[in-house]
Design a protein around this motif. Structure first.
Motif, PDB file in Angstrom:
ATOM      1  N   MET A 513      39.826  34.285  47.820  1.00  0.00           N
ATOM      2  CA  MET A 513      41.247  34.610  47.711  1.00  0.00           C
ATOM      3  C   MET A 513      41.353  36.049  47.233  1.00  0.00           C
ATOM      4  N   VAL A 514      42.170  36.856  47.920  1.00  0.00           N
ATOM      5  CA  VAL A 514      42.337  38.262  47.562  1.00  0.00           C
ATOM      6  C   VAL A 514      43.777  38.478  47.119  1.00  0.00           C
ATOM      7  N   GLY A 515      43.963  38.990  45.900  1.00  0.00           N
ATOM      8  CA  GLY A 515      45.305  39.229  45.385  1.00  0.00           C
ATOM      9  C   GLY A 515      45.312  40.257  44.280  1.00  0.00           C
ATOM     10  N   ASP A 516      46.519  40.580  43.797  1.00  0.00           N
ATOM     11  CA  ASP A 516      46.617  41.612  42.771  1.00  0.00           C
ATOM     12  C   ASP A 516      47.593  41.279  41.651  1.00  0.00           C
ATOM     13  N   GLY A 517      48.430  40.272  41.840  1.00  0.00           N
ATOM     14  CA  GLY A 517      49.475  40.019  40.857  1.00  0.00           C
ATOM     15  C   GLY A 517      49.137  38.905  39.885  1.00  0.00           C
ATOM     16  N   ILE A 518      49.960  38.809  38.841  1.00  0.00           N
ATOM     17  CA  ILE A 518      49.797  37.732  37.860  1.00  0.00           C
ATOM     18  C   ILE A 518      49.951  36.378  38.547  1.00  0.00           C
ATOM     19  N   ASN A 519      50.873  36.303  39.527  1.00  0.00           N
ATOM     20  CA  ASN A 519      51.095  35.038  40.232  1.00  0.00           C
ATOM     21  C   ASN A 519      49.898  34.625  41.086  1.00  0.00           C
ATOM     22  N   ASP A 520      48.985  35.576  41.360  1.00  0.00           N
ATOM     23  CA  ASP A 520      47.795  35.258  42.152  1.00  0.00           C
ATOM     24  C   ASP A 520      46.645  34.720  41.291  1.00  0.00           C
ATOM     25  N   ALA A 521      46.730  34.900  39.971  1.00  0.00           N
ATOM     26  CA  ALA A 521      45.603  34.561  39.093  1.00  0.00           C
ATOM     27  C   ALA A 521      45.150  33.103  39.226  1.00  0.00           C
ATOM     28  N   VAL A 529      35.446  32.313  45.520  1.00  0.00           N
ATOM     29  CA  VAL A 529      35.347  33.687  45.018  1.00  0.00           C
ATOM     30  C   VAL A 529      36.750  34.276  44.977  1.00  0.00           C
ATOM     31  N   GLY A 530      37.161  34.749  43.805  1.00  0.00           N
ATOM     32  CA  GLY A 530      38.439  35.438  43.668  1.00  0.00           C
ATOM     33  C   GLY A 530      38.209  36.938  43.730  1.00  0.00           C
ATOM     34  N   ILE A 531      39.028  37.642  44.517  1.00  0.00           N
ATOM     35  CA  ILE A 531      38.909  39.093  44.683  1.00  0.00           C
ATOM     36  C   ILE A 531      40.194  39.732  44.167  1.00  0.00           C
ATOM     37  N   ALA A 532      40.092  40.606  43.173  1.00  0.00           N
ATOM     38  CA  ALA A 532      41.264  41.258  42.601  1.00  0.00           C
ATOM     39  C   ALA A 532      41.309  42.723  43.000  1.00  0.00           C
ATOM     40  N   MET A 533      42.506  43.180  43.348  1.00  0.00           N
ATOM     41  CA  MET A 533      42.723  44.607  43.602  1.00  0.00           C
ATOM     42  C   MET A 533      42.849  45.278  42.241  1.00  0.00           C
ATOM     43  N   GLY A 534      41.725  45.656  41.672  1.00  0.00           N
ATOM     44  CA  GLY A 534      41.686  46.070  40.269  1.00  0.00           C
ATOM     45  C   GLY A 534      42.222  47.441  39.974  1.00  0.00           C
ATOM     46  N   ALA A 539      46.194  42.754  34.997  1.00  0.00           N
ATOM     47  CA  ALA A 539      44.986  42.439  34.233  1.00  0.00           C
ATOM     48  C   ALA A 539      44.607  40.974  34.383  1.00  0.00           C
ATOM     49  N   ALA A 540      45.620  40.100  34.497  1.00  0.00           N
ATOM     50  CA  ALA A 540      45.338  38.669  34.627  1.00  0.00           C
ATOM     51  C   ALA A 540      44.555  38.371  35.896  1.00  0.00           C
ATOM     52  N   SER A 541      44.883  39.062  36.990  1.00  0.00           N
ATOM     53  CA  SER A 541      44.161  38.821  38.238  1.00  0.00           C
ATOM     54  C   SER A 541      42.726  39.325  38.135  1.00  0.00           C
ATOM     55  N   SER A 542      42.518  40.461  37.463  1.00  0.00           N
ATOM     56  CA  SER A 542      41.160  40.991  37.290  1.00  0.00           C
ATOM     57  C   SER A 542      40.307  40.076  36.429  1.00  0.00           C
ATOM     58  N   ALA A 545      39.420  36.866  38.549  1.00  0.00           N
ATOM     59  CA  ALA A 545      38.628  37.085  39.755  1.00  0.00           C
ATOM     60  C   ALA A 545      37.151  37.245  39.441  1.00  0.00           C
ATOM     61  N   GLY A 546      36.316  36.942  40.455  1.00  0.00           N
ATOM     62  CA  GLY A 546      34.880  37.157  40.326  1.00  0.00           C
ATOM     63  C   GLY A 546      34.454  38.514  40.827  1.00  0.00           C
ATOM     64  N   VAL A 547      35.306  39.128  41.672  1.00  0.00           N
ATOM     65  CA  VAL A 547      35.038  40.457  42.218  1.00  0.00           C
ATOM     66  C   VAL A 547      36.276  41.311  41.985  1.00  0.00           C
ATOM     67  N   VAL A 548      36.065  42.538  41.513  1.00  0.00           N
ATOM     68  CA  VAL A 548      37.175  43.463  41.287  1.00  0.00           C
ATOM     69  C   VAL A 548      36.956  44.696  42.154  1.00  0.00           C
TER      70      VAL A 548
END
Length: 619
Positions: A513-521, A529-534, A539-542, A545-548
């Motif tokens: 799952m790839v996301g960037d917002g708090i609602n994506d956490a 595998v969670g992917i955050a647009m860091g 910060a919650a998504s980072s 996530a397992g990958v930033v």
């Protein structure tokens, strides 16, 4: 207290150099014993070789005991068994060779891990400790922990930005290679935001602090790197679990060789050949190499377990806002009446919107400033929250808002006459000047320029299904997905519904799952595998996530998947090749074709080969 601290420091220093010390002892004993062979003291070499083996064996047993207390069971127990049996049978030369190769393998592993983690360790070493802060007209050097939002800093040539901020004055030329892997410096002018961890390679400039050092981008990256370095991968544990079966196989083959030949030396030879001391180290070496390569490419993988899971993903769920799109509204088009130029319409609208805290007002002001438009100060402002705003700008009565709000506040014109051809997802801001409708400003969250290429790269990396999962309206998501060639569209999703979408997608394979917002956490945490647009994400998504992704682009994601896949292949090659070659050598030893000393040397050549193979993951 001082004595206790000094003692603790000495113990840490001794532990750091233990591998070198053991290698020196084993080498010295081997050379001294061979030299004594030339004398008339036949028992002296045996004593020397035994004495050189015992410190290595003691250290090995202590390390094995500590590992077993943590629940780890490694192949190193075979090395301890072969040294013990060799000493018991009087084969002290073979014991000394095994001790040397074990200590040498530990030393080689330390070097390999250090080499593999170079890029990640470099991140930790670049943290700034002080900054030059303005105090009135003076400059003072202060610890970065004391910096607060609003502080004005002087950034000199060659300095690393200690905090996130905006360029306050001057032009910043920044090397972001440590954050993004991009070698070409970028130029940023006021009031552009810049990230901590970048290096100034141009002239001096002033930086206005946005957030404390502890909350800045680089501090978060450092914390993630430290967590990644502390992680132990399941593949490393899997290699350890091979040890149980391998140990029983070794002992069984050694006993069978002894019973069938009545020669205990064959049993010893089997044990010596079955000493894959650094073999299981090849797996963590490969994994750390993969983590390092991925970090250099702009994707920070938090640990070996995440890297292994990333290599298996086949389904990608992409959030829309801030992931596939830019994440902020931009001006798409300005449609003005004939009596007012487009630039003037934007200038008056943005000037008035400075008095509003509405999200679209902030986006409109930012877009105007980005175009270099000088804004005036509004007066006599009155706002109807969520509907529109009106006020005086340079003597003109300006009204901004939705079409209905502006229509109700004007005497001439209709905003709807400007709305032809508006696409789903585009927002219309109507503008009236002195009682007459002057036009509309069309705004939208634009698709990232690299989104189409990134999706093609994901498919080449083995992703078989790509889903757009967004909380936005379905008609908006449909338009974007058609442009990008996405397989499935899920719109109007709540955070809970995104979690359900992740669960449902597992029917087609492992999911990222790839996301960037708090609602994506929550969805990031529930995916394989969670992917955050860091770079700009919450910060919650980072944290979830397992990958930033360290750069505000999707391109590093496909690179990280390819690196993960290659790393796991290399790690498995190391395990299979190492254990397979060891088994063949054990069979030769069981039939008497490989004496203990030669067997020990052969085994360590095998171990060296698989470690060097594991280091290919760095390339």
């Amino acid at each position: 207290m001082l004595a206790k601290s000094a003692t603790s420091g000495s113990l840490r220093s001794l532990d750091d150099h233990l591998d070198q010390i053991l290698v020196v002892i084993a080498v010295s004993g081997l050379i001294a014993g061979l030299a004594l062979k030339l004398t008339n003291m036949p028992s002296a070499p045996q004593l020397v070789w035994a004495a050189a083996t015992l410190p290595v064996l003691t250290a090995l047993l202590f390390q094995a005991a500590r590992s077993m207390l943590r629940g780890d069971f490694g192949l190193d127990i075979v090395a301890a068994l072969s040294m013990t049996v060799a000493l018991g049978f009087g084969e002290t030369l073979a014991a000394n060779v095994v001790a040397l190769m074990y200590a040498g393998g530990q030393l080689l592993e330390s070097f390999a891990s250090g080499r593999a983690a170079k890029e990640m360790t470099a991140l930790l070493g670049r943290v700034a400790q002080t900054a030059m802060r303005y105090r009135g007209n003076r400059l003072e050097e202060v610890a970065i922990e004391t910096l607060a939002p609003g502080d004005r800093l002087l950034i000199r040539h060659g300095e690393v930005l200690p905090v996130d901020g905006v360029v306050f004055s001057g032009s910043a030329i920044l090397d972001q290679s440590a954050l993004t892997g991009e070698a070409i410096p970028i130029e940023r002018r006021a009031p552009h935001e810049v990230l901590s961890g970048s290096t100034s390679v141009g002239t001096t400039f002033d930086l206005m602090t946005l957030r404390p050092a502890s909350e800045s981008t680089y501090a978060g990256i450092v914390r993630l790197v430290e967590a990644a370095q502390r992680s132990k991968a399941p593949m490393a544990r899997l290699a350890d679990r091979y040890a149980i079966g391998f140990l029983f196989l070794t002992i069984g083959l050694a006993i069978a060789a002894w019973l069938l030949s009545s020669d205990p030396r064959r049993a010893l030879a089997v044990l010596v050949v079955a000493t894959p001391c650094p073999l299981i180290l090849a797996v963590p070496v490969a994994l750390v190499s993969g983590l390092s390569r991925s970090a250099k490419a702009g994707a920070l993988i938090k640990g070996g377990d995440v890297l292994e899971a990333l290599s298996r993903v086949r389904v990608a769920l992409l959030d829309k806002t801030g992931t596939v799109t830019q994440g902020s509204a931009e001006i798409v088009q300005i449609r003005s009446a004939r009596w007012v130029p487009e630039a003037e319409l934007l200038r008056l609208a943005a000037s008035l919107d400075q008095a509003s805290n509405h999200v679209m007002a902030a986006a409109l002001v930012a877009a105007a400033k980005k175009r270099g438009i000088a804004l005036s100060s509004p007066t006599d402002v009155r706002e109807d929250a969520g509907a529109g705003i009106e006020g005086q700008v340079e003597g003109k009565r300006v009204i901004i808002g939705g079409s209905t709000f502006v229509q109700n506040c004007t005497n001439e014109g209709d905003p709807r006459t400007f709305r032809f051809g508006i696409k789903p997802g585009q927002v219309v801001v109507a503008v009236a000047i002195d009682g007459a409708v002057a036009g509309i400003i069309v705004m939208a969250d634009q698709i990232r320029s690299d989104a189409s290429l990134a999706i093609k790269q994901l498919r080449r990396a083995g992703i078989t299904k790509i889903v757009l999962a967004t909380g936005d309206r379905l008609d908006v998501a449909t338009g974007i997905s058609e442009e990008l060639g996405i397989d499935e569209i899920l719109g109007d999703l709540t955070p809970e519904a995104k979690v359900d979408a992740v669960v449902a997608a597992r029917k087609s394979g492992p999911v990222m799952m790839v996301g960037d917002g708090i609602n994506d956490a929550p969805a990031l945490a529930s995916a394989d595998v969670g992917i955050a647009m860091g770079a700009r994400g919450a910060a919650a998504s980072s944290e979830a996530a397992g990958v930033v992704l360290l750069v505000d682009k999707l391109a590093p994601l496909a690179q990280a998947i390819v690196i993960a896949q290659r790393t796991i292949i290399i790690a498995k090659q190391s395990v299979i090749a190492g254990l397979g070659l060891s088994l063949v050598a054990m069979c030769f030893a069981a039939f008497g074709y490989l004496p203990p000393v030669q067997g020990a040397l052969l085994q360590e050549l095998i171990d060296l080969a698989v470690i060097l193979n594991a280091m290919r993951a760095l390339r």
